[in-house]
Design a protein around this motif. Sequence first.
Motif, PDB file in Angstrom:
ATOM      1  N   GLU A   1      19.664  41.916  40.783  1.00  8.69           N
ATOM      2  CA  GLU A   1      20.700  42.355  41.852  1.00  8.69           C
ATOM      3  C   GLU A   1      20.713  41.180  43.054  1.00  8.69           C
ATOM      4  N   LEU A   2      19.479  40.377  43.484  1.00  8.02           N
ATOM      5  CA  LEU A   2      19.487  39.306  44.258  1.00  8.02           C
ATOM      6  C   LEU A   2      20.420  38.263  43.847  1.00  8.02           C
ATOM      7  N   ILE A   3      20.438  37.909  42.516  1.00  9.39           N
ATOM      8  CA  ILE A   3      21.228  36.776  42.310  1.00  9.39           C
ATOM      9  C   ILE A   3      22.784  37.151  42.220  1.00  9.39           C
ATOM     10  N   ASN A   4      23.019  38.370  41.886  1.00  7.44           N
ATOM     11  CA  ASN A   4      24.498  38.671  42.024  1.00  7.44           C
ATOM     12  C   ASN A   4      25.043  38.737  43.419  1.00  7.44           C
ATOM     13  N   SER A   5      24.212  39.416  44.450  1.00  8.39           N
ATOM     14  CA  SER A   5      24.590  39.477  45.755  1.00  8.39           C
ATOM     15  C   SER A   5      24.661  37.967  46.156  1.00  8.39           C
ATOM     16  N   LEU A   6      23.799  37.099  46.090  1.00  7.80           N
ATOM     17  CA  LEU A   6      23.930  35.728  46.497  1.00  7.80           C
ATOM     18  C   LEU A   6      25.511  35.023  45.974  1.00  7.80           C
ATOM     19  N   LYS A   7      25.581  35.283  44.701  1.00  7.66           N
ATOM     20  CA  LYS A   7      26.965  34.950  43.953  1.00  7.66           C
ATOM     21  C   LYS A   7      28.171  35.333  44.707  1.00  7.66           C
ATOM     22  N   GLU A   8      28.185  36.499  45.067  1.00  2.00           N
ATOM     23  CA  GLU A   8      29.183  37.413  45.796  1.00  2.00           C
ATOM     24  C   GLU A   8      29.487  36.737  47.095  1.00  2.00           C
ATOM     25  N   MET A   9      28.142  36.334  47.921  1.00  2.00           N
ATOM     26  CA  MET A   9      28.309  36.019  49.131  1.00  2.00           C
ATOM     27  C   MET A   9      28.413  34.300  49.131  1.00  2.00           C
ATOM     28  N   TYR A  10      28.190  33.674  48.226  1.00  2.00           N
ATOM     29  CA  TYR A  10      28.234  32.204  48.349  1.00  2.00           C
ATOM     30  C   TYR A  10      29.312  31.337  47.564  1.00  2.00           C
ATOM     31  N   ALA A  11      29.383  31.846  46.098  1.00  2.00           N
ATOM     32  CA  ALA A  11      30.054  30.931  45.230  1.00  2.00           C
ATOM     33  C   ALA A  11      30.505  31.977  44.172  1.00  2.00           C
ATOM     34  N   LYS A  12      31.596  32.302  43.759  1.00  2.00           N
ATOM     35  CA  LYS A  12      32.198  33.103  43.057  1.00  2.00           C
ATOM     36  C   LYS A  12      32.534  32.470  41.688  1.00  2.00           C
ATOM     37  N   ASP A  13      32.601  31.173  41.893  1.00  4.88           N
ATOM     38  CA  ASP A  13      33.314  30.197  40.881  1.00  4.88           C
ATOM     39  C   ASP A  13      32.026  29.379  40.114  1.00  4.88           C
ATOM     40  N   LYS A  14      30.685  29.839  40.441  1.00  4.24           N
ATOM     41  CA  LYS A  14      29.636  29.106  39.913  1.00  4.24           C
ATOM     42  C   LYS A  14      28.799  30.288  39.161  1.00  4.24           C
ATOM     43  N   PHE A  15      27.989  29.891  37.930  1.00  3.20           N
ATOM     44  CA  PHE A  15      27.724  31.085  37.184  1.00  3.20           C
ATOM     45  C   PHE A  15      26.071  30.418  36.964  1.00  3.20           C
TER      46      PHE A  15
ATOM     47  N   GLU B   1      15.969  31.098  47.700  1.00  2.00           N
ATOM     48  CA  GLU B   1      15.790  29.740  48.115  1.00  2.00           C
ATOM     49  C   GLU B   1      16.662  28.961  47.117  1.00  2.00           C
ATOM     50  N   MET B   2      16.221  29.051  45.727  1.00  2.00           N
ATOM     51  CA  MET B   2      16.621  28.175  44.764  1.00  2.00           C
ATOM     52  C   MET B   2      17.961  28.550  44.159  1.00  2.00           C
ATOM     53  N   VAL B   3      18.239  29.702  44.431  1.00  8.01           N
ATOM     54  CA  VAL B   3      19.845  30.210  43.894  1.00  8.01           C
ATOM     55  C   VAL B   3      20.719  29.850  45.031  1.00  8.01           C
ATOM     56  N   THR B   4      20.361  29.986  46.164  1.00 14.37           N
ATOM     57  CA  THR B   4      21.032  29.763  47.200  1.00 14.37           C
ATOM     58  C   THR B   4      21.442  28.363  47.427  1.00 14.37           C
ATOM     59  N   ASN B   5      20.377  27.512  47.129  1.00 13.21           N
ATOM     60  CA  ASN B   5      20.752  26.037  46.947  1.00 13.21           C
ATOM     61  C   ASN B   5      21.412  25.524  45.904  1.00 13.21           C
ATOM     62  N   PHE B   6      21.489  26.245  44.745  1.00 12.77           N
ATOM     63  CA  PHE B   6      22.412  26.222  43.631  1.00 12.77           C
ATOM     64  C   PHE B   6      23.846  26.381  44.328  1.00 12.77           C
ATOM     65  N   TYR B   7      24.087  27.768  44.695  1.00 18.20           N
ATOM     66  CA  TYR B   7      25.401  28.135  45.114  1.00 18.20           C
ATOM     67  C   TYR B   7      26.149  27.171  46.239  1.00 18.20           C
ATOM     68  N   LYS B   8      25.095  26.819  47.272  1.00 17.67           N
ATOM     69  CA  LYS B   8      25.659  26.081  48.317  1.00 17.67           C
ATOM     70  C   LYS B   8      25.866  24.611  48.132  1.00 17.67           C
ATOM     71  N   HIS B   9      25.097  24.039  47.362  1.00 20.00           N
ATOM     72  CA  HIS B   9      24.750  22.665  47.522  1.00 20.00           C
ATOM     73  C   HIS B   9      24.946  21.952  46.240  1.00 20.00           C
ATOM     74  N   SER B  10      24.736  22.635  45.080  1.00 18.27           N
ATOM     75  CA  SER B  10      25.089  22.008  43.729  1.00 18.27           C
ATOM     76  C   SER B  10      26.270  21.527  43.379  1.00 18.27           C
ATOM     77  N   LYS B  11      26.260  20.462  42.673  1.00 16.76           N
ATOM     78  CA  LYS B  11      27.595  19.794  42.437  1.00 16.76           C
ATOM     79  C   LYS B  11      27.983  20.155  41.257  1.00 16.76           C
ATOM     80  N   GLY B  12      27.408  20.813  40.479  1.00 16.58           N
ATOM     81  CA  GLY B  12      27.949  21.544  39.025  1.00 16.58           C
ATOM     82  C   GLY B  12      28.100  22.959  39.344  1.00 16.58           C
ATOM     83  N   TYR B  13      28.447  23.632  38.194  1.00 14.86           N
ATOM     84  CA  TYR B  13      29.122  24.931  38.283  1.00 14.86           C
ATOM     85  C   TYR B  13      28.165  25.848  37.228  1.00 14.86           C
ATOM     86  N   PHE B  14      27.259  25.453  36.717  1.00 14.48           N
ATOM     87  CA  PHE B  14      26.524  26.675  35.816  1.00 14.48           C
ATOM     88  C   PHE B  14      24.963  26.023  35.879  1.00 14.48           C
ATOM     89  N   SER B  15      23.877  27.042  35.905  1.00 13.19           N
ATOM     90  CA  SER B  15      22.729  26.718  35.742  1.00 13.19           C
ATOM     91  C   SER B  15      21.860  27.893  35.163  1.00 13.19           C
TER      92      SER B  15
END
Length: 246
Positions: free
Chosen positions: A110-124, A149-163
């Motif tokens: 649920e946490l991961i899905n909430s972060l996705k909705e908040m920050y990056a719907k185009d990343k998975f 922290e780790m998922v937020t870092n991916f959604y906000k700063h990662s140059k990739g789109y999958f993790s």
Amino acid sequence: MIFSLNIANIELIIKFRQIANNEASYEKFLYNNKMAKELSENFERRNISFLHDDILQDIILSKKFLEEATKNIDKSLEIHHILIKKIRFKINLIDPVFRDGINHYEIYSELINSLKEMYAKDKFIEFYCDKNIFLPKPYEKIIYKFIHEMVTNFYKHSKGYFSDLILEIKDGIIFLTIKNFGDYLDEDFNKINHLGIRFIEESLDIYGGDLMLKDNDSKGQNYVKFIIELPIQEEIVNENFINRRS
């Protein structure tokens, strides 16, 4: 007579060792207490930053819309809706609620899905974890904050789109790994400048874990991987249980 002296010497040595052990334990307690205080202060500073950057600015913008004309009321309502979600999310982050009847896998998902909705719907993110996983207190909340922290870092700063995010327990050690595909570290990358990474490292200093960072820049195989290893210590579990009952 000699036998009596030997016994007295042995007793004296035992007492000295007990005093030394007590002093070492006390020094460790003072050190951990100091680290916990500093961690709490850093956490408060981050919350202040969040309130200013993510909450206050939205409120000011909403106020401006309302002052300009009623035609902006829809935009204002949308901002208020987002604010409510952000505030509720932050409250739950500060003190995550692990409800009875809902397993840890569902709460982390649920946490991961909430972060996705908040920050990056185009990343998975693919979350790999035993659906019946159970972490004793206080580790379930520690891992909750690390995942944030780790998922937020991916959604906000990662140059990739999958993790890939992997959570597992092996031989009493919690392993939390995130592998961000298509990502790489900038030449001037410094962990000290990343508040999320610094928060994780400071927490691990207190709870006795390690954070490892790996990156691969081979052609077609770029990725950045964060690996957390956190041994479950019975003393910490027992101390947390005693504190909750007192």
